[in-house]
Design a protein around this motif. Sequence first.
Motif, short mmCIF file in Angstrom:
data_model
loop_
_atom_site.label_atom_id
_atom_site.label_comp_id
_atom_site.label_asym_id
_atom_site.label_seq_id
_atom_site.Cartn_x
_atom_site.Cartn_y
_atom_site.Cartn_z
N ILE A 68 0.84 -1.21 0.00
CA ILE A 68 0.00 0.00 0.00
C ILE A 68 0.87 1.26 0.00
O ILE A 68 0.62 2.20 -0.77
CB ILE A 68 -0.97 -0.02 1.20
N SER A 69 1.91 1.27 0.82
CA SER A 69 2.77 2.46 0.86
C SER A 69 3.55 2.60 -0.45
O SER A 69 3.81 3.73 -0.90
CB SER A 69 3.73 2.38 2.03
N LEU B 12 2.47 1.68 -3.47
CA LEU B 12 1.55 2.14 -4.51
C LEU B 12 1.17 3.61 -4.34
O LEU B 12 0.93 4.30 -5.33
CB LEU B 12 0.29 1.27 -4.51
N THR B 13 1.09 4.10 -3.13
CA THR B 13 0.70 5.50 -2.93
C THR B 13 1.83 6.48 -3.27
O THR B 13 1.56 7.60 -3.68
CB THR B 13 0.25 5.73 -1.47
N SER B 14 3.09 6.04 -3.09
CA SER B 14 4.19 6.97 -3.33
C SER B 14 4.98 6.67 -4.59
O SER B 14 6.02 7.28 -4.81
CB SER B 14 5.14 6.95 -2.13
N SER C 116 5.64 6.04 -8.85
CA SER C 116 5.21 6.50 -10.17
C SER C 116 4.84 5.27 -11.01
O SER C 116 5.02 4.13 -10.60
CB SER C 116 6.32 7.29 -10.83
#
Length: 111
Positions: A20-21, A23-25, A27
């Motif tokens: 999750i971390s 995918l959120t940060s 590119s």
Amino acid sequence: MNKQAIVFWVVMVLAAFGIISFLTSASLSSILIPLIVFGVVFLLYKYPPARWSRKAKTPKIKPSAKTMAKVNAQNNASARKSSSSRKRKDYPFQVIQGQKGKSEEDIPKYH
């Protein structure tokens, strides 16, 4: 819950947080490269090349003339036995009668 199950679920939760971390940060290019690598590895696992097959790992051994003669003799013997019309088969065992006398009480009335 046993110790291995606890370790398994802790690793799964940490992996979920990491994904999750990531995918959120991340590119698009940093997400696309691991997906392509994972896809190639999965396809190679599911459909391995012909040179990796198990058949190629076992060496082809040519039987000797003596072995082939035995095999042919067994095949010829079985062909001769099947051609004759016998009603009973030959079994490799036989019933040995015991030394105790048979009594009418020991024999069951119905089979």
